[in-house]
Design an enzyme around this catalytic site. Structure first.
Site, PDB file in Angstrom:
ATOM      1  N   CYS A 158      20.789 -18.428 -56.862  1.00 18.12           N
ATOM      2  CA  CYS A 158      20.013 -18.234 -55.478  1.00 18.12           C
ATOM      3  C   CYS A 158      20.998 -17.431 -54.658  1.00 18.12           C
ATOM      4  O   CYS A 158      21.949 -17.776 -54.491  1.00 18.12           O
ATOM      5  CB  CYS A 158      19.734 -19.749 -55.335  1.00 18.12           C
ATOM      6  SG  CYS A 158      18.901 -19.862 -53.866  1.00 18.12           S
ATOM      7  N   HIS A 215      10.745 -21.376 -58.083  1.00 16.73           N
ATOM      8  CA  HIS A 215      12.138 -21.499 -57.304  1.00 16.73           C
ATOM      9  C   HIS A 215      11.838 -21.509 -55.852  1.00 16.73           C
ATOM     10  O   HIS A 215      12.423 -22.100 -55.109  1.00 16.73           O
ATOM     11  CB  HIS A 215      13.127 -20.359 -57.854  1.00 16.73           C
ATOM     12  CG  HIS A 215      14.177 -20.639 -57.253  1.00 16.73           C
ATOM     13  ND1 HIS A 215      15.551 -20.738 -57.956  1.00 16.73           N
ATOM     14  CD2 HIS A 215      14.633 -20.241 -56.081  1.00 16.73           C
ATOM     15  CE1 HIS A 215      16.639 -20.537 -57.083  1.00 16.73           C
ATOM     16  NE2 HIS A 215      15.985 -20.369 -56.022  1.00 16.73           N
ATOM     17  N   GLU A 216      11.147 -20.302 -55.626  1.00 17.35           N
ATOM     18  CA  GLU A 216      10.775 -20.061 -54.151  1.00 17.35           C
ATOM     19  C   GLU A 216       9.866 -21.101 -53.307  1.00 17.35           C
ATOM     20  O   GLU A 216      10.068 -21.640 -52.279  1.00 17.35           O
ATOM     21  CB  GLU A 216      10.189 -18.528 -53.962  1.00 17.35           C
ATOM     22  CG  GLU A 216      11.070 -17.473 -54.386  1.00 17.35           C
ATOM     23  CD  GLU A 216      12.576 -17.540 -53.996  1.00 17.35           C
ATOM     24  OE1 GLU A 216      12.711 -17.933 -52.872  1.00 17.35           O
ATOM     25  OE2 GLU A 216      13.398 -17.156 -54.800  1.00 17.35           O
TER      26      GLU A 216
HETATM   27 ZN    ZN Z   1      16.966 -19.534 -53.915  1.00 15.19          ZN
END
Ligand code: ZN
Length: 172
Positions: free
Chosen positions: A95, A137-138
């Site tokens: 990330c 994830h987003e």
């Molecule tokens: Zn991220």
């Protein structure tokens, strides 16, 4: 525009639904696209508005095709995951807000989403594999969730990850 990193508390807040795609929202999206395109080492393939300090439900996700080939950059406003497959997959994530660390996360292999495009059009789509992982994830970012909350086992540095090499690296 700066990418916020842990432990910035904004990364832990819930983002608000975008009520109208107005000039301000469009300008934010344009700036986010520029930011993700200039992000190197590792290259960004996903970005959520809270990562640049805006608590709005907007994400960018790069489509990843067969053999890891990069496709279109999707802008998704108010994305909702409507369906997830029972089948899951363990994959590596990183990330931009957690620089230099990676970990294995189990997620549904395929998903179905609904969102608005930056032009205020309804988007309905199914995706699987890495692209589905990027979107999950987003969307987590929009709820103040970081991949490190879901990691199975330990976190690895880029160097340690290089040594593993058993799975496809996933960078974001
Ligand atoms: Zn991220």
């Amino acid at each position: 525009m700066k990418i916020l990193t842990v432990p910035n508390p904004i990364l832990r807040q819930k983002a608000k639904v975008v009520s109208k795609i107005d000039g301000r929202v469009t300008a934010l999206i344009t700036a986010m696209v520029k930011k993700i395109d200039e992000t190197k080492g590792p290259k960004g393939i996903g970005l959520a508005a809270p990562q640049v300090g805006e608590l709005l439900r907007i994400i960018l996700a790069r489509e990843i095709k067969e053999r890891g080939k990069e496709g279109e950059l999707f802008v998704l406003v108010n994305p909702k995951i409507k369906k997830t497959s029972k089948k899951t997959e363990l994959g590596i994530e990183g990330c931009l807000s957690v620089p230099g660390l990676y970990g294995f996360i189990e997620r549904p292999y395929s998903i179905k989403i609904e969102a608005l495009s930056e032009k205020n059009r309804k988007v309905k789509r199914s995706m699987s594999g890495l692209f589905a992982r990027i979107i999950q994830h987003e969307v987590d970012h929009l709820d103040g969730v970081l991949f490190t909350d879901k990691v199975k086992g330990k976190l690895y540095t880029a160097e340690q990850l290089e040594k593993l090499k058993t799975q496809k690296a996933f960078r974001k």
